[in-house]
Design a protein around this motif. Structure first.
Motif, PDB file in Angstrom:
ATOM      1  N   ASP A 127      34.315  69.788  28.934  1.00 19.59           N
ATOM      2  CA  ASP A 127      33.425  70.727  28.261  1.00 19.59           C
ATOM      3  C   ASP A 127      33.853  70.822  26.799  1.00 19.59           C
ATOM      4  OD1 ASP A 127      32.746  73.756  27.429  1.00 19.59           O
ATOM      5  OD2 ASP A 127      31.342  73.045  28.970  1.00 19.59           O
ATOM      6  N   GLN A 128      32.894  70.991  25.910  1.00 16.36           N
ATOM      7  CA  GLN A 128      33.218  71.046  24.477  1.00 16.36           C
ATOM      8  C   GLN A 128      34.135  72.206  24.116  1.00 16.36           C
ATOM      9  OE1 GLN A 128      29.654  71.526  22.175  1.00 16.36           O
ATOM     10  NE2 GLN A 128      29.177  73.537  23.024  1.00 16.36           N
ATOM     11  N   THR A 129      34.223  73.210  24.955  1.00 12.81           N
ATOM     12  CA  THR A 129      35.104  74.347  24.675  1.00 12.81           C
ATOM     13  C   THR A 129      36.538  74.129  25.149  1.00 12.81           C
ATOM     14  OG1 THR A 129      34.474  75.412  26.757  1.00 12.81           O
ATOM     15  CG2 THR A 129      33.176  75.986  24.780  1.00 12.81           C
ATOM     16  N   ASP A 130      36.800  73.025  25.841  1.00 14.70           N
ATOM     17  CA  ASP A 130      38.144  72.718  26.328  1.00 14.70           C
ATOM     18  C   ASP A 130      38.942  72.083  25.187  1.00 14.70           C
ATOM     19  OD1 ASP A 130      40.456  72.015  27.614  1.00 14.70           O
ATOM     20  OD2 ASP A 130      39.482  70.791  29.160  1.00 14.70           O
ATOM     21  N   LEU A 131      39.602  72.913  24.423  1.00 12.72           N
ATOM     22  CA  LEU A 131      40.304  72.445  23.226  1.00 12.72           C
ATOM     23  C   LEU A 131      41.738  71.995  23.502  1.00 12.72           C
ATOM     24  CD1 LEU A 131      38.999  75.072  20.662  1.00 12.72           C
ATOM     25  CD2 LEU A 131      38.078  72.806  21.204  1.00 12.72           C
ATOM     26  N   ARG A 132      42.174  72.058  24.753  1.00 10.29           N
ATOM     27  CA  ARG A 132      43.539  71.615  25.090  1.00 10.29           C
ATOM     28  C   ARG A 132      43.737  70.136  24.751  1.00 10.29           C
ATOM     29  NH1 ARG A 132      43.522  73.094  31.164  1.00 10.29           N
ATOM     30  NH2 ARG A 132      41.421  72.367  30.766  1.00 10.29           N
ATOM     31  N   ILE A 133      42.665  69.369  24.751  1.00 10.73           N
ATOM     32  CA  ILE A 133      42.746  67.936  24.469  1.00 10.73           C
ATOM     33  C   ILE A 133      43.242  67.684  23.033  1.00 10.73           C
ATOM     34  CG2 ILE A 133      40.393  67.533  23.631  1.00 10.73           C
ATOM     35  CD1 ILE A 133      42.105  65.441  26.309  1.00 10.73           C
ATOM     36  N   LEU A 134      43.103  68.688  22.188  1.00  9.74           N
ATOM     37  CA  LEU A 134      43.508  68.565  20.786  1.00  9.74           C
ATOM     38  C   LEU A 134      44.983  68.888  20.569  1.00  9.74           C
ATOM     39  CD1 LEU A 134      40.476  70.445  19.166  1.00  9.74           C
ATOM     40  CD2 LEU A 134      40.680  67.997  19.663  1.00  9.74           C
ATOM     41  N   ASP A 135      45.625  69.456  21.579  1.00  9.87           N
ATOM     42  CA  ASP A 135      47.015  69.893  21.442  1.00  9.87           C
ATOM     43  C   ASP A 135      47.933  68.733  21.062  1.00  9.87           C
ATOM     44  OD1 ASP A 135      46.220  72.425  22.128  1.00  9.87           O
ATOM     45  OD2 ASP A 135      47.023  72.340  24.174  1.00  9.87           O
ATOM     46  N   ASP A 136      48.919  69.067  20.284  1.00 12.78           N
ATOM     47  CA  ASP A 136      49.945  68.100  19.881  1.00 12.78           C
ATOM     48  C   ASP A 136      51.196  68.376  20.699  1.00 12.78           C
ATOM     49  OD1 ASP A 136      51.346  66.154  18.572  1.00 12.78           O
ATOM     50  OD2 ASP A 136      51.611  67.302  16.724  1.00 12.78           O
ATOM     51  N   HIS A 137      51.608  67.394  21.487  1.00 21.21           N
ATOM     52  CA  HIS A 137      52.770  67.549  22.356  1.00 21.21           C
ATOM     53  C   HIS A 137      54.032  66.919  21.768  1.00 21.21           C
ATOM     54  CE1 HIS A 137      49.153  67.585  25.005  1.00 21.21           C
ATOM     55  NE2 HIS A 137      49.716  68.724  25.335  1.00 21.21           N
ATOM     56  N   GLY A 138      53.951  66.481  20.521  1.00 21.22           N
ATOM     57  CA  GLY A 138      55.113  65.861  19.894  1.00 21.22           C
ATOM     58  C   GLY A 138      55.382  64.452  20.402  1.00 21.22           C
ATOM     59  N   THR A 139      54.386  63.826  21.030  1.00 16.81           N
ATOM     60  CA  THR A 139      54.522  62.448  21.503  1.00 16.81           C
ATOM     61  C   THR A 139      53.499  61.571  20.795  1.00 16.81           C
ATOM     62  OG1 THR A 139      52.987  62.810  23.343  1.00 16.81           O
ATOM     63  CG2 THR A 139      55.315  63.162  23.795  1.00 16.81           C
ATOM     64  N   SER A 140      53.764  60.294  20.771  1.00 20.87           N
ATOM     65  CA  SER A 140      52.883  59.340  20.081  1.00 20.87           C
ATOM     66  C   SER A 140      51.707  58.994  20.977  1.00 20.87           C
ATOM     67  CB  SER A 140      53.664  58.080  19.727  1.00 20.87           C
ATOM     68  OG  SER A 140      54.736  58.402  18.872  1.00 20.87           O
ATOM     69  N   GLU A 141      50.563  59.594  20.677  1.00 20.59           N
ATOM     70  CA  GLU A 141      49.354  59.343  21.450  1.00 20.59           C
ATOM     71  C   GLU A 141      48.138  59.398  20.536  1.00 20.59           C
ATOM     72  OE1 GLU A 141      48.849  62.409  24.458  1.00 20.59           O
ATOM     73  OE2 GLU A 141      49.494  63.955  23.076  1.00 20.59           O
ATOM     74  N   ILE A 142      47.034  58.869  21.040  1.00 26.20           N
ATOM     75  CA  ILE A 142      45.785  58.912  20.306  1.00 26.20           C
ATOM     76  C   ILE A 142      44.720  59.487  21.221  1.00 26.20           C
ATOM     77  CG2 ILE A 142      45.003  56.570  20.913  1.00 26.20           C
ATOM     78  CD1 ILE A 142      44.092  56.331  17.917  1.00 26.20           C
ATOM     79  N   THR A 143      43.838  60.304  20.658  1.00 26.66           N
ATOM     80  CA  THR A 143      42.733  60.894  21.407  1.00 26.66           C
ATOM     81  C   THR A 143      41.454  60.579  20.649  1.00 26.66           C
ATOM     82  OG1 THR A 143      44.154  62.695  22.171  1.00 26.66           O
ATOM     83  CG2 THR A 143      41.771  63.030  22.349  1.00 26.66           C
ATOM     84  N   LEU A 144      40.513  59.922  21.331  1.00 23.13           N
ATOM     85  CA  LEU A 144      39.211  59.598  20.752  1.00 23.13           C
ATOM     86  C   LEU A 144      38.176  60.482  21.431  1.00 23.13           C
ATOM     87  CD1 LEU A 144      39.527  55.705  20.863  1.00 23.13           C
ATOM     88  CD2 LEU A 144      40.295  57.276  19.077  1.00 23.13           C
ATOM     89  N   ILE A 145      37.289  61.082  20.632  1.00 21.14           N
ATOM     90  CA  ILE A 145      36.323  62.042  21.161  1.00 21.14           C
ATOM     91  C   ILE A 145      34.929  61.711  20.654  1.00 21.14           C
ATOM     92  CG2 ILE A 145      35.648  64.477  21.254  1.00 21.14           C
ATOM     93  CD1 ILE A 145      38.583  65.173  20.588  1.00 21.14           C
TER      94      ILE A 145
END
Length: 192
Positions: A127-145
């Motif tokens: 859901d567009q309101t689920d902003l947890r996907i934007l969180d930075d966990h201090g690990t090297s990752e990429i998120t495409l939206i």
């Protein structure tokens, strides 16, 4: 339209996420083809023929030609790099083929700090309101939206990748060559 890529660590001003809207016909018609865009990097996903400029920050005009960096202050070395892009209903445009990315595919990202290879670890619709996907966990990752469909929607399609390595110069040259072929094919297909 001209896109110049300058690998600089200078970050653009942050644009609020709610300011980014799906383009409508008026946006497309108002788009000025004779403008110059200043990209800060590139994104290449060879398995689905995505090769796009990446902009530091997000503006509605820039994401009509490439992907925007949601948090330009984050670096690939130890952060979640979040890129957003449009999916306009034609697979050959922007993030149109992102929904075909599979777990295990490679994602290549380049910015001022280097050239990186990520391996897709997850794809999902949220859901567009689920902003947890934007969180930075201090690990090297990429998120495409992107949107889950090319119309107004409350769902987002997410691709997550984990840093695999920083490829060497030979791999980079091959991947950049692949990107040029992707762009050439897209131009040819869009003329038909």
């Amino acid at each position: 339209m001209t896109i110049k890529t300058t690998y600089t660590s200078e970050k653009a001003a942050e644009v609020p996420l709610e300011a980014v809207q799906p383009p409508d016909l008026a946006d497309v018609l108002a788009f000025q083809r004779n403008q110059t865009f200043q990209a800060s990097g590139q994104l290449i996903i060879p398995n689905v023929d995505i090769g796009l400029p990446v902009f530091s920050g997000v503006t509605n005009q820039e994401i009509l030609v490439g992907a925007g960096t949601l948090f330009p202050e984050r670096t690939p070395e130890n952060h979640n790099v979040v890129l957003i892009g449009h999916h306009l209903g034609k697979e050959s445009l922007l993030f149109g083929k992102l929904l075909k990315v599979a777990i295990g595919d490679s994602i290549f990202f380049e910015d001022a700090s280097g050239f990186y290879q990520y391996i897709v670890s997850e794809t999902k619709i949220i859901d567009q309101t689920d902003l947890r996907i934007l969180d930075d966990h201090g690990t090297s990752e990429i998120t495409l939206i992107t949107c889950d469909k090319p119309t107004q929607t409350k769902q987002r399609f997410i691709v997550k990748g984990q840093l695999f390595k920083k490829p060497g110069q030979m791999t980079k040259q091959k991947i950049v060559h692949d990107k040029q072929e992707i762009i050439r094919k897209k131009k040819q297909n869009n003329r038909l």
